[in-house]
Design a protein around this motif. Structure first.
Motif, PDB file in Angstrom:
ATOM      1  N   ILE A 867       1.357 -10.189  -0.582  1.00  7.29           N
ATOM      2  CA  ILE A 867       0.156  -9.566  -1.135  1.00  7.29           C
ATOM      3  C   ILE A 867      -0.344 -10.504  -2.219  1.00  7.29           C
ATOM      4  O   ILE A 867       0.321 -10.722  -3.225  1.00  7.29           O
ATOM      5  CB  ILE A 867       0.449  -8.176  -1.732  1.00  7.29           C
ATOM      6  CG1 ILE A 867       0.982  -7.240  -0.645  1.00  7.29           C
ATOM      7  CG2 ILE A 867      -0.813  -7.610  -2.370  1.00  7.29           C
ATOM      8  CD1 ILE A 867      -0.003  -6.955   0.459  1.00  7.29           C
ATOM      9  N   GLU A 868      -1.520 -11.085  -2.014  1.00  5.68           N
ATOM     10  CA  GLU A 868      -1.972 -12.143  -2.896  1.00  5.68           C
ATOM     11  C   GLU A 868      -2.422 -11.611  -4.245  1.00  5.68           C
ATOM     12  O   GLU A 868      -2.950 -10.510  -4.360  1.00  5.68           O
ATOM     13  CB  GLU A 868      -3.127 -12.900  -2.229  1.00  5.68           C
ATOM     14  CG  GLU A 868      -2.687 -13.673  -0.989  1.00  5.68           C
ATOM     15  CD  GLU A 868      -3.873 -14.281  -0.261  1.00  5.68           C
ATOM     16  OE1 GLU A 868      -5.007 -13.866  -0.518  1.00  5.68           O
ATOM     17  OE2 GLU A 868      -3.645 -15.174   0.559  1.00  5.68           O
ATOM     18  N   SER A 869      -2.252 -12.445  -5.258  1.00  7.82           N
ATOM     19  CA  SER A 869      -2.770 -12.129  -6.584  1.00  7.82           C
ATOM     20  C   SER A 869      -4.267 -12.386  -6.618  1.00  7.82           C
ATOM     21  O   SER A 869      -4.846 -13.013  -5.722  1.00  7.82           O
ATOM     22  CB  SER A 869      -2.077 -12.998  -7.627  1.00  7.82           C
ATOM     23  OG  SER A 869      -2.463 -14.352  -7.463  1.00  7.82           O
ATOM     24  N   PHE A 870      -4.915 -11.901  -7.679  1.00  8.27           N
ATOM     25  CA  PHE A 870      -6.324 -12.170  -7.911  1.00  8.27           C
ATOM     26  C   PHE A 870      -6.558 -13.683  -7.934  1.00  8.27           C
ATOM     27  O   PHE A 870      -7.476 -14.220  -7.297  1.00  8.27           O
ATOM     28  CB  PHE A 870      -6.730 -11.515  -9.233  1.00  8.27           C
ATOM     29  CG  PHE A 870      -8.211 -11.512  -9.509  1.00  8.27           C
ATOM     30  CD1 PHE A 870      -9.117 -12.270  -8.772  1.00  8.27           C
ATOM     31  CD2 PHE A 870      -8.704 -10.732 -10.535  1.00  8.27           C
ATOM     32  CE1 PHE A 870     -10.480 -12.246  -9.039  1.00  8.27           C
ATOM     33  CE2 PHE A 870     -10.063 -10.700 -10.824  1.00  8.27           C
ATOM     34  CZ  PHE A 870     -10.953 -11.458 -10.069  1.00  8.27           C
ATOM     35  N   ALA A 871      -5.698 -14.396  -8.659  1.00  5.85           N
ATOM     36  CA  ALA A 871      -5.870 -15.842  -8.808  1.00  5.85           C
ATOM     37  C   ALA A 871      -5.725 -16.564  -7.469  1.00  5.85           C
ATOM     38  O   ALA A 871      -6.504 -17.457  -7.141  1.00  5.85           O
ATOM     39  CB  ALA A 871      -4.855 -16.380  -9.810  1.00  5.85           C
ATOM     40  N   THR A 872      -4.723 -16.180  -6.684  1.00  7.48           N
ATOM     41  CA  THR A 872      -4.517 -16.834  -5.390  1.00  7.48           C
ATOM     42  C   THR A 872      -5.695 -16.581  -4.464  1.00  7.48           C
ATOM     43  O   THR A 872      -6.159 -17.476  -3.746  1.00  7.48           O
ATOM     44  CB  THR A 872      -3.218 -16.329  -4.741  1.00  7.48           C
ATOM     45  OG1 THR A 872      -2.130 -16.578  -5.630  1.00  7.48           O
ATOM     46  CG2 THR A 872      -2.962 -17.018  -3.419  1.00  7.48           C
ATOM     47  N   LEU A 873      -6.189 -15.336  -4.482  1.00  8.50           N
ATOM     48  CA  LEU A 873      -7.338 -15.003  -3.644  1.00  8.50           C
ATOM     49  C   LEU A 873      -8.533 -15.883  -4.015  1.00  8.50           C
ATOM     50  O   LEU A 873      -9.215 -16.445  -3.146  1.00  8.50           O
ATOM     51  CB  LEU A 873      -7.683 -13.525  -3.796  1.00  8.50           C
ATOM     52  CG  LEU A 873      -8.803 -12.968  -2.911  1.00  8.50           C
ATOM     53  CD1 LEU A 873      -8.540 -11.501  -2.594  1.00  8.50           C
ATOM     54  CD2 LEU A 873     -10.170 -13.093  -3.581  1.00  8.50           C
ATOM     55  N   ALA A 874      -8.809 -16.022  -5.320  1.00 12.05           N
ATOM     56  CA  ALA A 874      -9.933 -16.840  -5.767  1.00 12.05           C
ATOM     57  C   ALA A 874      -9.736 -18.298  -5.375  1.00 12.05           C
ATOM     58  O   ALA A 874     -10.689 -18.990  -4.987  1.00 12.05           O
ATOM     59  CB  ALA A 874     -10.094 -16.708  -7.281  1.00 12.05           C
TER      60      ALA A 874
END
Length: 974
Positions: A867-874
């Motif tokens: 489940i990706e973090s906000f930072a990884t998604l960005a």
């Protein structure tokens, strides 16, 4: 414990025996003279004898002297029969039924009530008939013949309504409520109790009011609503003492004992139980004497005095068997079996538990069957017979789905969690452990009105459940979920007593479930609903069958319902077993092809600041480390059990989020484990920048805060994370004007606190284009509060600002991507799923600063999928670099941190990694202006520490890593 079940004693509903008059005085004088040997007066008449024995019995009954009351009423019955006064005889039979019920002689009570109804025939006094019907229903209820009891209570209520008799109406409603409560229909029972109480109060009937209050107390006990239970019991006790109801006083004392015992307040529980026992013995109430003996035994068991508990249980069992009380006998047998289990006498334990279960099944006691199955499961777990243990736990859950008793619910799921742990099924162990916690949390949510000491004592025997689930999660590397579980142990979460961006992430009664877990929970709840519907229809038909008989169609329907209920139980157990096969062992999510890093070596040589990639791979029994430099690759293997590593990382994070605790000992241990083995090579390679590639729980570790005994790692190296999302090493970007868009939220909304420093933070960073702004570091635009919407964010991202600075609350929910969101300025929520839309383009961003909470934290679902973090998604969506956070950040200090970061970038032209290192070093040394921002303004509550406090040096208020270590740089660090 054996509860003094809801009051059902009836105040005599027939005519009262007249006032004390001249004739009564003559009778009393005659009696005295007779005792003295004088026979000067004529014999007492039948009518006088009825008056005398009626009053004498009523007085003894009100004082709780049931045997004396029965003796007097029996003489009155003899006199009524002698005088052929059938109406009076029927009333005396009702009174005798009350006395018999009071001492637990239920068969006699049933016979006496039946005789009263037979004597009344089709006529007679309606009030006496009403009382006789209630007494017959009560006798059936006491013998756990619930379906047989209900028709008599219903017929009594009809008569009470017709007569408009408030007392009989209140008593009829209360008896129906008590019957529903015994059958586990607690919500339906509550309405009847409230109606009964309203009738009693409306007509000043303090006897019925006291009984209804006591009954409500027992109901709230069953629902684990302990503050409400205590309040009702205490109110009932006041009324009992006021009206001189000694027997009723004893009952309420016993029930208060049970409530305190449920809250683990054992000293007041014992005091109330012993006081209740004294009352029962004084009035000859053997039924409640046995109950109190049983409950005292349970308190001794909780006090870890099993042999003393056994003595009390055996005395209680003897009385229950003498009184032919099957429900009470079954409960006590269960308790004795539990004691034998504690003493290690497993064969004796199994014998008593099986006997108890047989009786409970025969009388249809769902809650009792759940408890017996749980104890049998514990027994088989102790023997290592996990398959049998699983079967009993599944049956316990099945029966408790119908009984709805919170105390049974959490214990069953907790036990099943341990079984699956023993079977090396950690994901299922976590699922059922979370279910146990969810039940406990629901109860805790109802304890808000209790004193803090009572809330804490309730939790005392349940702390192990939280720690067990947290330990399971830590061993599996699911640290964000473990953090959330540990935080639930406190009255307020860390996020709530730190003035941080993240308040409101999870309420105290919320346990996070992953998507897969949530699906399983919904399936279990669906079975719960189906069982409730089946049980209700079966009970209705059984009641009709005993009262009037069934038609052929109804008999077929009842048979069909029995078959369906059996099938549902089989399907339910099969579903739980299916879960076992559906959950797979942990999937390694950190697998990497280390050889592929060799292709990066040429690129590494192009960086001015000498850079290496350090790759950490967490395996089951070791950590593999690979240094990739422009010239060489060097491999290391550090032996450590993965579960032990997870515990160390978790313990370190626990101390980092409280600024009053010293994390340096843990930081030193992790430095020695992870950095010391490669330190000589880093020095030999003259490294300036570490690009760190992380795996497993190391992703939650702030490497900047690792400590060698004198300095933190950030004081030696520029640090940046090399993530799979980046795909390649960063390259130089085309020079662009450093323009910034600052978006923020400073207002409070429901569930989220104010962030007063956000407005100041944006003002210090952004020099707005459209006004004369002397303060900001970088030119750009501010969108604050209502101007910060989903639409305005989309527009700003599309305008190509190279730097986006976002300061708000971010709520990260481990394992549930759709519920993780950033709070917008207009109060709406933008989820991670929403941010995947094309309307939010990140590809133009050189630096995305997420000045919020947990924005660098990701997780796994129940099957190990990322489940990706906000930072990884960005980063995946095209952002060049992200400055994100590993935990909730302090509002005031973050504004200073960010302002300094942009100053370093703009004025000194430092790279992102260099600027980050400089600001962290400034916070450590205190070489910045922090006037007015001392500890008293940080919003940090003093920790409930275990020693090892942290005191910042004079003039260095933000030296603790809490303030500077959560910020990590991902992606292009140049």
């Amino acid at each position: 414990m054996t509860m003094n079940r809801p009051d059902s004693h009836l105040r005599r509903g027939c005519r009262s025996f007249g006032r004390l008059d001249v004739r009564m005085i003559v009778m009393m004088v005659a009696a005295l003279l007779s005792m003295a040997g004088c026979c000067l007066l004529p014999p007492v008449s039948v009518e006088d004898a009825i008056e005398l024995y009626g009053r004498r019995g009523h007085s003894a009954y009100n004082e709780g002297r049931y045997l004396d009351a029965a003796a007097a009423w029996q003489k009155g019955l003899d006199a009524a029969r002698q005088g052929r006064r059938s109406a009076d005889a029927a009333r005396f039979l009702v009174n005798l039924s009350q006395a018999s019920e009071g001492v637990g002689r239920y068969a006699a009570a049933l016979d006496q009530a039946s005789a009263a109804l037979e004597l009344l025939g089709e006529g007679g006094d309606p009030a006496t008939r009403c009382s006789a019907l209630m007494q017959k229903g009560l006798a059936y209820r006491r013998m756990a013949r619930y379906a047989a009891a209900r028709p008599y209570f219903d017929r009594a209520l009809v008569i009470a309504h017709r007569r408009k008799d408030p007392h009989l109406e209140s008593e009829s409603l209360r008896n129906i409520a008590a019957l529903l409560q015994d059958q586990g229909q607690l919500e339906a029972a509550l309405k009847y109790y409230e109606d009964a109480l309203a009738h009693a109060r409306a007509h000043g009937d303090e006897t019925s009011e006291a009984r209804s209050l006591n009954n409500l107390g027992t109901l709230f006990d069953d629902q684990a609503e302990y503050p409400k239970a205590l309040a009702r019991h205490q109110a009932s006790l006041v009324l009992r003492r006021k009206i001189g109801d000694r027997a009723g006083e004893g009952k309420v004392l016993g029930n208060i004992c049970i409530t305190y015992a449920n809250l683990n307040q054992l000293a007041p529980a014992m005091a109330h139980c012993k006081a209740a026992l004294e009352v029962a013995r004084n009035i000859g109430d053997r039924q409640r004497e046995a109950n109190h003996l049983n409950n005292i035994g349970t308190i001794y068991r909780k006090l870890n005095q099993p042999r003393k508990a056994l003595r009390y249980y055996r005395r209680a069992l003897k009385i229950k068997q003498d009184l032919s009380d099957p429900a009470g006998e079954a409960g006590t047998l269960n308790n004795i079996g539990e004691i034998y289990w504690h003493l290690g006498k497993l064969d004796a334990a199994e014998e008593h538990l099986e006997r108890s279960l047989t009786i409970k099944a025969a009388i249809g006691d769902d809650a009792g069957q759940s408890a017996s199955h749980q104890n049998l499961a514990l027994l088989h777990t102790r023997r290592g017979a996990y398959t049998k243990a699983k079967s009993h736990y599944m049956k316990a859950i099945f029966f408790n789905n119908r009984a709805s008793r919170p105390e049974l619910t959490w214990r069953a799921y907790d036990g099943l969690s341990y079984v699956y742990e023993s079977l090396s099924k950690p994901d299922l162990a976590i699922l059922y452990g979370k279910q146990a916690l969810r039940s406990i949390q629901e109860t805790r949510g109802r304890l808000g009105s209790l004193k803090k000491s009572l809330r804490q004592s309730y939790l005392s025997d349940k702390v192990r459940v939280y720690r067990h689930v947290a330990d399971l999660l830590i061993r599996e590397g699911r640290l964000p979920e473990a953090q959330q579980v540990v935080s639930l142990l406190k009255e307020e979460e860390y996020w709530h007593y730190l003035d941080t961006r993240g308040a409101g992430e999870a309420s105290v009664d919320d346990v996070v479930a992953t998507i897969t877990e949530q699906h399983s929970i919904e399936e279990i709840n669906a079975f719960d609903g189906e069982l409730g519907r089946l049980g209700y229809e079966i009970e209705q038909l059984e009641t009709r069958q005993r009262r009037d008989g069934l038609s052929e169609v109804e008999r077929q329907r009842l048979s069909q319902l029995y078959d369906t209920a059996d099938k549902v139980q089989q399907v339910f157990e099969a579903y739980l077993l299916k879960l076992e096969s559906g959950y797979k062992n942990k999937v390694e999510f950190g697998e990497k092809d280390l050889h592929s890093l060799a292709s990066l070596q040429g690129d590494l040589g192009e960086f001015e600041a000498r850079t290496v990639v350090v790759t950490f791979l967490v395996l089951e029994d070791n950590i593999s480390i690979l240094i990739t430099s422009p010239a060489v690759q060097i491999a290391y293997r550090i032996p450590i059990d993965e579960a032990e590593l997870n515990r160390r990382v978790f313990d370190f994070k626990q101390r980092l989020v409280l600024a009053d605790l010293d994390p340096r000992p843990q930081a030193r241990a992790l430095y020695d484990l992870l950095i010391s083995p490669i330190e000589k090579n880093l020095i030999a390679l003259d490294v300036e920048t570490l690009m760190i590639s992380l795996d497993g729980t190391l992703r939650y570790l702030p490497f900047a805060a690792l400590f060698d005994g004198e300095h933190y790692l950030t004081e030696y190296y520029n640090l940046a994370l090399f993530t799979p999302a980046a795909k390649t090493l960063p390259g130089e970007t085309e020079p662009r004007e450093l323009r910034i868009a600052g978006l923020g939220m400073s207002h409070a909304v429901e569930g989220f606190s104010r962030l007063p420093a956000v407005e100041e933070e944006l003002d210090l960073i952004v020099r707005e284009d459209d006004n004369d702004d002397p303060r900001g570091v970088l030119p750009g635009r501010i969108l604050l509060n209502r101007n910060f919407t989903a639409e305005s964010l989309s527009e700003i991202l599309g305008q190509g600002y190279p730097i986006i600075h976002l300061a708000s609350h971010f709520s990260f929910r481990p394992g549930i991507v759709k519920d993780s969101f950033v709070l917008l300025g207009d109060g709406n929520r933008l989820t991670l799923s929403d941010l995947e839309s094309r309307r939010y383009p990140f590809k133009f961003i050189e630096l995305l600063t997420l000045s919020a909470c947990d924005t660098a934290v990701g997780g796994e679902d129940a099957q190990g999928r990322e489940i990706e973090s906000f930072a990884t998604l960005a980063q995946k969506r095209g952002a060049g670099a992200i400055l994100a956070t590993l935990w909730p950040v302090a509002d005031a200090s973050t504004g200073i941190f960010m302002s300094l970061f942009y100053q370093m970038r703009n004025e000194l032209r430092l790279s992102k990694a260099e600027a980050l290192r400089e600001v962290q070093s400034i916070f450590i040394s205190g070489t910045h202006d922090a006037e007015g921002m001392g500890p008293e303004h940080r919003g940090i509550r003093e920790a409930d520490g275990d020693g090892g406090g942290f005191t910042p040096p004079p003039g260095v208020p933000f030296a603790h890593p809490f303030y500077w270590a959560p910020f990590i740089l991902m992606g292009n660090f140049l």
